[in-house]
Design a protein around this motif. Sequence first.
Motif, PDB file in Angstrom:
ATOM      1  N   ALA A  67     -51.831 -45.712 -11.543  1.00 44.53           N
ATOM      2  CA  ALA A  67     -51.882 -45.516 -12.991  1.00 44.53           C
ATOM      3  C   ALA A  67     -52.775 -46.521 -13.703  1.00 44.53           C
ATOM      4  O   ALA A  67     -52.935 -46.433 -14.926  1.00 44.53           O
ATOM      5  N   VAL A  81     -47.759 -44.622  -8.026  1.00 49.12           N
ATOM      6  CA  VAL A  81     -48.817 -43.853  -8.690  1.00 49.12           C
ATOM      7  C   VAL A  81     -49.949 -44.799  -9.091  1.00 49.12           C
ATOM      8  O   VAL A  81     -49.716 -45.874  -9.648  1.00 49.12           O
ATOM      9  N   ILE A  92     -51.835 -39.607 -16.730  1.00 49.37           N
ATOM     10  CA  ILE A  92     -50.862 -39.906 -15.679  1.00 49.37           C
ATOM     11  C   ILE A  92     -49.768 -38.838 -15.641  1.00 49.37           C
ATOM     12  O   ILE A  92     -49.343 -38.406 -14.569  1.00 49.37           O
ATOM     13  N   ARG A 139     -55.650 -45.910 -16.700  1.00 48.84           N
ATOM     14  CA  ARG A 139     -55.645 -44.487 -17.030  1.00 48.84           C
ATOM     15  C   ARG A 139     -54.816 -44.237 -18.279  1.00 48.84           C
ATOM     16  O   ARG A 139     -53.805 -44.907 -18.522  1.00 48.84           O
ATOM     17  N   ILE A 193     -45.117 -43.191 -15.881  1.00 48.34           N
ATOM     18  CA  ILE A 193     -45.342 -42.095 -14.922  1.00 48.34           C
ATOM     19  C   ILE A 193     -44.624 -40.805 -15.302  1.00 48.34           C
ATOM     20  O   ILE A 193     -44.695 -39.825 -14.555  1.00 48.34           O
TER      21      ILE A 193
END
Length: 499
Positions: free
Chosen positions: A482, A480, A490, A485, A416
């Motif tokens: 994520a 998040v 991100i 992805r 992240i």
Amino acid sequence: MTASPQSPRPSRSSPTSAAQEPGNTVTTAVPARLDRLPWSRWHWMIVIGLGTVWILDGLEVTTVGNIASRLSEDGSGLTITSAQVTGVAAALYVAGACAGALFFGRLTDKYGRKKLFMVTLAVYLGATALTALSFDAWWFFLFRFLTGFGIGGEYAAINSAIDELIPSKYRGRVDLIINGSYWLGAIGGSLLSVLMLNTSIFPKDLGWRLTFALGVVLGLVILLVRRHVPESPRWQFIHGHGEAAERLVSSVEREIEEEKGERLPPPDREITIHQRKSIGFGLIAKTVFREYPKRSVLGLSLFIGQAFLYNAITFGFGAILTTFFDVPSGSTGYYFAVIAAGNFLGPLFLGKLFDTVGRRIMISSTYLLSGVLLFATAWLFGRGSLSATTLTACWCVVLFFASAGASSAYLTVSEIFPMETRAMAIAFFYAIGTAAGGISGPLIFADLTESGVVGDTVLAFQIGAGLMCAAGLVAAALAVNAERRSLEDIATPLSAASE
């Protein structure tokens, strides 16, 4: 092993001709090319080369916890108490891991993943070997600290390399299973301690030394395998080694096409970045805390919760068994092997859901479930309703979920934040969270779990449960999404050129 990088196919990205020199702008499809790769033998090589050190860590920590009572006995060769082993030595090991994470994390972002995950393993091996030669408590404490120093560096270097080399489709489950493989080592350490503590086979002052020596042998094997793990192409193209990144990815693509018998689809995107040699610590700190404050709160919460649960409570499990249930010190390894199995099965069976159901739901639910179940275990323990066997069964269920959650903490902070800060972010959140729960925890809970007072151990359980629930609520609000992805989607790299 990857194919030879000589004579690569024409590049599928468009680096500038001066891609070797930092300061230039380069456009590359390397991230997209890595993310669209199907699972292959090359990826298995990455998993085995990088993930197996977690098995060593589990072997190391569990062995020390299970041999604590033996080290404190007359004839062990050391003048040390069980509380010093599970309290002081455990705290020093974790303190070393925190210091090593910060020290090597910065070097990992600056000099590359491959150099540092070789160096950190060498530090670990040397310190473990010297632990086996301990002749006094201070020597044992010193090399427990240095062993942790090497392991802490491993966390930063390896987690960043794993996430940058594994396709986005598989990143969550692979990261969780690799971090969860720690518990395979814990199973081995538990069963090994039963053998090594058998005085009919090994003398009191030899068995525990041979256990550490075996860890060194296994580490040397891992070192040989790890030589074939490549540098992260993502790190290479940012730090002025764009052509090397192109050659590496092209050779991997060619190898996978030969393995699968079909051509790979073209990458669907490119990224333009300004190459640079290194990123200053001030810029890293500013990025992590000023640009991503909510993600910083998330990372700290996840690490503090899992650190208290594991470092403060589970590593005192042997003391709980001997104190409250009169389990012989030489038999605690059997019980720990069972809860270690539960720890490994959690990431193994739940890992895929982090890529399909999603990060937010899975992270929050695993933390909350493990916390609620631990509260229930504390209540049953306080009532006197549990035996050594049923307490072990309760811990198995708690840790099935807690282990997946704890592994997701490493996954979260490694994906992240921007590429240039990745290793340092892992190091920082690991160090702060683990220092809070992993240094203070053993020192506080060593007395609680060994006092013989049921209420003290119930309190230890409740603190761990409360922190896990709190972290789960933070994840429900701030995690998040994520899953599946690209890392660059991100968190945009700091080196990315403006549109």
